[in-house]
Design a protein around this motif. Sequence first.
Motif, PDB file in Angstrom:
ATOM      1  N   ARG A 738       0.820  -1.207   0.000  1.00  0.00           N
ATOM      2  CA  ARG A 738       0.000   0.000   0.000  1.00  0.00           C
ATOM      3  C   ARG A 738       0.863   1.270   0.000  1.00  0.00           C
ATOM      4  NH1 ARG A 738      -5.713   1.350  -0.140  1.00  0.00           N
ATOM      5  NH2 ARG A 738      -5.852   3.474   0.619  1.00  0.00           N
ATOM      6  N   LEU A 739       1.952   1.268   0.756  1.00  0.00           N
ATOM      7  CA  LEU A 739       2.808   2.456   0.856  1.00  0.00           C
ATOM      8  C   LEU A 739       3.770   2.537  -0.323  1.00  0.00           C
ATOM      9  CD1 LEU A 739       3.607   2.286   4.676  1.00  0.00           C
ATOM     10  CD2 LEU A 739       1.719   3.448   3.534  1.00  0.00           C
ATOM     11  N   PHE A 740       4.410   1.425  -0.671  1.00  0.00           N
ATOM     12  CA  PHE A 740       5.360   1.434  -1.778  1.00  0.00           C
ATOM     13  C   PHE A 740       4.691   1.784  -3.105  1.00  0.00           C
ATOM     14  CE2 PHE A 740       8.261  -1.732   0.610  1.00  0.00           C
ATOM     15  CZ  PHE A 740       8.982  -0.679   1.147  1.00  0.00           C
ATOM     16  N   SER A 741       3.384   1.507  -3.228  1.00  0.00           N
ATOM     17  CA  SER A 741       2.690   1.780  -4.489  1.00  0.00           C
ATOM     18  C   SER A 741       2.579   3.271  -4.775  1.00  0.00           C
ATOM     19  CB  SER A 741       1.289   1.158  -4.465  1.00  0.00           C
ATOM     20  OG  SER A 741       0.463   1.807  -3.509  1.00  0.00           O
ATOM     21  N   ARG A 742       2.845   4.120  -3.753  1.00  0.00           N
ATOM     22  CA  ARG A 742       2.769   5.569  -3.945  1.00  0.00           C
ATOM     23  C   ARG A 742       4.117   6.161  -4.329  1.00  0.00           C
ATOM     24  NH1 ARG A 742      -2.096   7.304  -1.470  1.00  0.00           N
ATOM     25  NH2 ARG A 742      -3.420   5.471  -1.299  1.00  0.00           N
ATOM     26  N   ILE A 743       5.168   5.340  -4.345  1.00  0.00           N
ATOM     27  CA  ILE A 743       6.520   5.859  -4.582  1.00  0.00           C
ATOM     28  C   ILE A 743       6.973   5.503  -6.001  1.00  0.00           C
ATOM     29  CG2 ILE A 743       8.902   5.863  -3.777  1.00  0.00           C
ATOM     30  CD1 ILE A 743       7.878   4.922  -1.058  1.00  0.00           C
ATOM     31  N   PRO A 744       7.225   6.503  -6.862  1.00  0.00           N
ATOM     32  CA  PRO A 744       7.708   6.210  -8.220  1.00  0.00           C
ATOM     33  C   PRO A 744       8.988   5.385  -8.181  1.00  0.00           C
ATOM     34  CG  PRO A 744       7.092   8.533  -7.994  1.00  0.00           C
ATOM     35  CD  PRO A 744       7.058   7.941  -6.602  1.00  0.00           C
ATOM     36  N   LEU A 745       9.214   4.621  -9.217  1.00  0.00           N
ATOM     37  CA  LEU A 745      10.358   3.715  -9.383  1.00  0.00           C
ATOM     38  C   LEU A 745      10.220   2.482  -8.503  1.00  0.00           C
ATOM     39  CD1 LEU A 745      13.334   6.267  -9.557  1.00  0.00           C
ATOM     40  CD2 LEU A 745      12.014   5.290 -11.432  1.00  0.00           C
ATOM     41  N   ILE A 746       9.917   2.667  -7.209  1.00  0.00           N
ATOM     42  CA  ILE A 746       9.793   1.525  -6.305  1.00  0.00           C
ATOM     43  C   ILE A 746       8.514   0.747  -6.568  1.00  0.00           C
ATOM     44  CG2 ILE A 746       9.495   0.859  -3.881  1.00  0.00           C
ATOM     45  CD1 ILE A 746      11.415   3.008  -3.099  1.00  0.00           C
ATOM     46  N   ARG A 747       7.437   1.458  -6.917  1.00  0.00           N
ATOM     47  CA  ARG A 747       6.146   0.785  -7.023  1.00  0.00           C
ATOM     48  C   ARG A 747       6.115  -0.309  -8.085  1.00  0.00           C
ATOM     49  NH1 ARG A 747       2.903   6.115  -8.904  1.00  0.00           N
ATOM     50  NH2 ARG A 747       3.702   6.356 -11.017  1.00  0.00           N
ATOM     51  N   ASP A 748       6.932  -0.172  -9.125  1.00  0.00           N
ATOM     52  CA  ASP A 748       6.930  -1.198 -10.176  1.00  0.00           C
ATOM     53  C   ASP A 748       7.563  -2.505  -9.720  1.00  0.00           C
ATOM     54  OD1 ASP A 748       5.661   0.500 -11.928  1.00  0.00           O
ATOM     55  OD2 ASP A 748       7.521   1.274 -12.781  1.00  0.00           O
ATOM     56  N   LEU A 749       8.245  -2.501  -8.576  1.00  0.00           N
ATOM     57  CA  LEU A 749       8.858  -3.720  -8.046  1.00  0.00           C
ATOM     58  C   LEU A 749       7.869  -4.583  -7.282  1.00  0.00           C
ATOM     59  CD1 LEU A 749      12.206  -2.173  -6.712  1.00  0.00           C
ATOM     60  CD2 LEU A 749      11.829  -3.364  -8.888  1.00  0.00           C
ATOM     61  N   ASN A 750       6.682  -4.030  -6.998  1.00  0.00           N
ATOM     62  CA  ASN A 750       5.638  -4.765  -6.277  1.00  0.00           C
ATOM     63  C   ASN A 750       6.131  -5.300  -4.928  1.00  0.00           C
ATOM     64  OD1 ASN A 750       3.435  -4.398  -7.965  1.00  0.00           O
ATOM     65  ND2 ASN A 750       3.948  -6.149  -9.244  1.00  0.00           N
ATOM     66  N   LEU A 751       6.919  -4.511  -4.237  1.00  0.00           N
ATOM     67  CA  LEU A 751       7.378  -4.893  -2.903  1.00  0.00           C
ATOM     68  C   LEU A 751       6.264  -4.694  -1.888  1.00  0.00           C
ATOM     69  CD1 LEU A 751      10.914  -3.224  -2.977  1.00  0.00           C
ATOM     70  CD2 LEU A 751      10.338  -5.613  -3.453  1.00  0.00           C
ATOM     71  N   ARG A 752       6.404  -5.337  -0.744  1.00  0.00           N
ATOM     72  CA  ARG A 752       5.399  -5.228   0.319  1.00  0.00           C
ATOM     73  C   ARG A 752       6.096  -4.880   1.635  1.00  0.00           C
ATOM     74  NH1 ARG A 752       2.282 -10.739  -1.664  1.00  0.00           N
ATOM     75  NH2 ARG A 752       1.675  -9.889  -3.684  1.00  0.00           N
ATOM     76  N   GLU A 753       5.556  -3.905   2.329  1.00  0.00           N
ATOM     77  CA  GLU A 753       6.153  -3.442   3.557  1.00  0.00           C
ATOM     78  C   GLU A 753       5.500  -4.094   4.770  1.00  0.00           C
ATOM     79  OE1 GLU A 753       3.214  -2.185   1.847  1.00  0.00           O
ATOM     80  OE2 GLU A 753       4.591  -0.586   1.255  1.00  0.00           O
ATOM     81  N   LEU A 754       6.341  -4.448   5.759  1.00  0.00           N
ATOM     82  CA  LEU A 754       5.857  -5.091   6.971  1.00  0.00           C
ATOM     83  C   LEU A 754       6.444  -4.364   8.179  1.00  0.00           C
ATOM     84  CD1 LEU A 754       7.035  -7.680   4.920  1.00  0.00           C
ATOM     85  CD2 LEU A 754       5.303  -8.780   6.340  1.00  0.00           C
ATOM     86  N   VAL A 755       5.658  -4.260   9.235  1.00  0.00           N
ATOM     87  CA  VAL A 755       6.143  -3.715  10.499  1.00  0.00           C
ATOM     88  C   VAL A 755       5.737  -4.681  11.605  1.00  0.00           C
ATOM     89  CG1 VAL A 755       6.095  -1.316   9.741  1.00  0.00           C
ATOM     90  CG2 VAL A 755       4.063  -2.313  10.806  1.00  0.00           C
ATOM     91  N   GLY A 756       6.591  -4.792  12.617  1.00  0.00           N
ATOM     92  CA  GLY A 756       6.310  -5.687  13.726  1.00  0.00           C
ATOM     93  C   GLY A 756       6.601  -5.023  15.058  1.00  0.00           C
ATOM     94  N   LEU A 757       5.817  -5.377  16.062  1.00  0.00           N
ATOM     95  CA  LEU A 757       6.021  -4.899  17.424  1.00  0.00           C
ATOM     96  C   LEU A 757       5.697  -6.054  18.359  1.00  0.00           C
ATOM     97  CD1 LEU A 757       6.612  -2.484  19.325  1.00  0.00           C
ATOM     98  CD2 LEU A 757       4.143  -2.040  19.335  1.00  0.00           C
ATOM     99  N   ARG A 758       6.570  -6.319  19.312  1.00  0.00           N
ATOM    100  CA  ARG A 758       6.368  -7.446  20.214  1.00  0.00           C
ATOM    101  C   ARG A 758       6.925  -7.108  21.592  1.00  0.00           C
ATOM    102  NH1 ARG A 758       8.846  -8.381  15.609  1.00  0.00           N
ATOM    103  NH2 ARG A 758      11.120  -8.245  15.614  1.00  0.00           N
ATOM    104  N   GLY A 759       6.264  -7.623  22.592  1.00  0.00           N
ATOM    105  CA  GLY A 759       6.703  -7.346  23.953  1.00  0.00           C
ATOM    106  C   GLY A 759       6.317  -8.476  24.885  1.00  0.00           C
ATOM    107  N   VAL A 760       7.049  -8.592  26.009  1.00  0.00           N
ATOM    108  CA  VAL A 760       6.765  -9.641  26.977  1.00  0.00           C
ATOM    109  C   VAL A 760       7.117  -9.125  28.375  1.00  0.00           C
ATOM    110  CG1 VAL A 760       9.052 -10.692  26.679  1.00  0.00           C
ATOM    111  CG2 VAL A 760       7.170 -12.060  27.623  1.00  0.00           C
ATOM    112  N   TRP A 761       6.265  -9.433  29.313  1.00  0.00           N
ATOM    113  CA  TRP A 761       6.554  -9.207  30.723  1.00  0.00           C
ATOM    114  C   TRP A 761       6.531 -10.557  31.419  1.00  0.00           C
ATOM    115  CZ3 TRP A 761       3.864 -10.727  35.003  1.00  0.00           C
ATOM    116  CH2 TRP A 761       4.350 -10.266  36.236  1.00  0.00           C
ATOM    117  N   GLY A 762       7.438 -10.742  32.387  1.00  0.00           N
ATOM    118  CA  GLY A 762       7.453 -11.997  33.105  1.00  0.00           C
ATOM    119  C   GLY A 762       8.086 -11.840  34.470  1.00  0.00           C
ATOM    120  N   ASP A 763       7.872 -12.833  35.303  1.00  0.00           N
ATOM    121  CA  ASP A 763       8.416 -12.808  36.655  1.00  0.00           C
ATOM    122  C   ASP A 763       8.916 -14.207  37.006  1.00  0.00           C
ATOM    123  OD1 ASP A 763       9.183 -11.745  39.040  1.00  0.00           O
ATOM    124  OD2 ASP A 763       7.167 -11.674  39.920  1.00  0.00           O
ATOM    125  N   LEU A 764       9.813 -14.272  37.976  1.00  0.00           N
ATOM    126  CA  LEU A 764      10.355 -15.536  38.460  1.00  0.00           C
ATOM    127  C   LEU A 764      10.482 -15.439  39.976  1.00  0.00           C
ATOM    128  CD1 LEU A 764      11.494 -18.291  37.499  1.00  0.00           C
ATOM    129  CD2 LEU A 764      13.771 -17.245  37.516  1.00  0.00           C
TER     130      LEU A 764
END
Length: 830
Positions: A738-764
């Motif tokens: 969706r984002l790369f499709s708005r950028i000239p030159l890059i959009r013709d490569l049909n790339l796909r952008e991903l973002v990740g966020l992860r977290g953990v809390w724990g006790d012992l």
Amino acid sequence: MKKFFTLVIFLFSVISWSQTKVEGVVVDENDDPIAFANVMFKNSTEGIITNDNGRFYLESDNTYKVLVVSLLGYTSQEIELPKSTNYNLTIKLVEGEELGEVVLYAGKQSKKNNPAIDILRKVWAKKRQNGLYKFDQYAFDKYEKIEFDLNTIDSTIIKSRLFKGMEFIFDHTDTSSVTGKTYLPMFINESFYKVFGDNKLKKEKEELLGNKNSGFNTNQTVIAYVNDLYSEYNIYDNYLQLFDKSFVSPLSKAGIDTYNYVLTDSTYRDNKWCYKIVYYPRRKNELTFKGQFWVNDTTYAVKEIDMQATKSANINWVKEMYIEQEYEVVNDSVFLLKRDYMLTDFSLNKKEKSRGVYGRRTTIYDNHVFDDEKPKSFYDKKIDPFNPVVYEREDEFWEKNRLEVLNEDEKGIYKMLDTLTTVPKFKQLYKAAEVLASGYFEFDKLNFDYGPLYSTYGYNPAEGLRTRIGGRTYKTANDQLRLQGYTAYGLKDHKFKYGFSAKWLIDRKNRIIISAGTRRDVEQIGVNLTNTNDVLGRSFASSALFTAGANDKLTNINLTTAGVEFEVFKNFKVRGGGSFRTMRSALPDDFSLSYADPGEPGGVADVTRQFETYVTLDYKPGRETIGYGVERRDQNDDYVHLFLNYSLGVKGILDSDFDYEKVQFYYRKPWMVGGFGRLQTIVEAGKIYGEVPLSLLNVVPGNQTYFSIFNTFPNLNFYEFVTDTYASVHLEHNFNGRLFSRIPLIRDLNLRELVGLRGVWGDLSDKNRALNAPANILLIAPSDKIYWEYSFGVGNIFKVFRIDFNFRGNYFDMPDARKFSVTGSFGFEF
């Protein structure tokens, strides 16, 4: 990829015959192709719009002598058609037509004062008052025909060695009514259903009454792929879920910002005055369509719609996709879907002359009955997932219930394909495809499969190079009993390992399954938080030849388990059982699992022996499956997964060492976020009541491989965090370009952008720290603050590769802490 290999071998399609066929390209004065030009037979409403490359193919059952090609802003052309079939036409349009009062609709259209958009708004307002929504209850017959063909058949492929001995199949080639390409039918499946629905209860029930395949009657793999490939959709929805992607519907409220709309005509369609609206995308590389639809002037219900996916759409392995729907006028205010047709051209690339596979689905709806109320129990009652009678219907059943009669060519397909499956060479090709798809080599006469082939070799520091052989009993995909086993040998430790499991479905209706198994092997414990007792699960200890840091925290495990499960209602399973395991370090000089034990000499024990009993609740609402045996195959992956486990460790049974209780919760949910892609979420939580050694604690899953593995922390080393109480969240969003499709030159490569966020809390707890003091490992839990990471990824590199850049958010002072990592993966996705 498994599905794609199956698709390439088993193909097929509908044979059609017509009186006028025309194919070609529309260009301007500079010989540049003209997209979205109108191509119509003169004095008719039969036409099409040229694609992104200016190409078109048009076919009709009627005879026409003149073709009209136009695009406002250009001078129209009338082309004489000397023959019934006219291919390779090049039609040149010249700029300079006098427009007069006609509105120009080349390029972007205004959103203000646009009569087409005014009509579209009325379609939105009325969509919940049209069709089946107008009635409290409904019922109808549904007939579905799915076909696959090998396309672009020419003399080269006919004379190729691949088809030597099977030349008779080319007597059944025909030409597509949409693309104009020659194709060869290879697979056909017919189904007949009774469908019941209640809009007040928001319930729907679909009962399969008949199913018929050509050549592959018992092949559940093919049927599963077909059903998975062609999911249901509703054109009135804002987004259409096709091939795991969200296409913006031309009737969507988001369509104003996505499509150009033009009101081009109005006329009677089946005695109803309708408006014709042409639409095409505002931007390239987005998941959009182009085409036209007819809307009634009073109900604002859609009478007909054509949708063709743009070639620039960011979707792999699909060169063309065409959808056509026709609606029946029941009375002045009711329009019901009568016919739904979808054609997909699967190909390795989108070049015009590339060969591929047509997949087409035709669905007919008829014999509607309304307001026949049925009790809620009718919709909740279980249906036998496999009634043999359904798959053995005689010809009389199909002659009565086919809502669209097969033509003579289609009838001949059944005979041709039944003959083809007896040809030895085809059997060899078919078996090769099955091996690639399943990873198993089948010995038909023995009802035995050897494999999985992909696990034959592995490596880890404890075993060195590892070889593995194994197999399973396999008569059909619907076996009630499945036995599996393997043996492995490490060239460094010179030890044999083994595993064996048995599963038996003793009650198909309630899906009561008893199972047992045993396993002695080297394992990488701590690759997931939520435990399972799968004795033949994937061995992460041998998953990678190259690792980040020392991969020396391995465990020798000897596990035996037995259990029983049953399905309370659809997709809700209850499972109970027990297990006994013995665990010790596989590399004691580098990694210790020792704990304090006053009963042992020196007060330290190196081996854990533990009996455990458990009860799990497993719920997957919305999951669809194929098959009825002890193992079933999922048809979709967009369902929610809820899992709750309670385990009780009992000291003394089989000389077990500890008393404890363990509670674990797991929640997975994929979200289709409109046109912004797909969000994957996982939430986990758990707690251990009592004191247990390191081998029984909850290890936050690290990832010391160079592969992107969801639900792990790629910048954590194995055993970096250990807990007895934890809560974890993983988020990953794929924008699908969706984002790369708005950028000239890059959009013709049909790339796909991903973002990740992860977290953990724990006790012992302090008691668990004291118990595990003899271990030569620093036990740390993320209790002071939540440990978190984030990542940015680029997918669809050359259509198959993905790279993730992973960043650690805190706890930088941990021993050997990795602040940054690069991981990747390989796979085939649409």
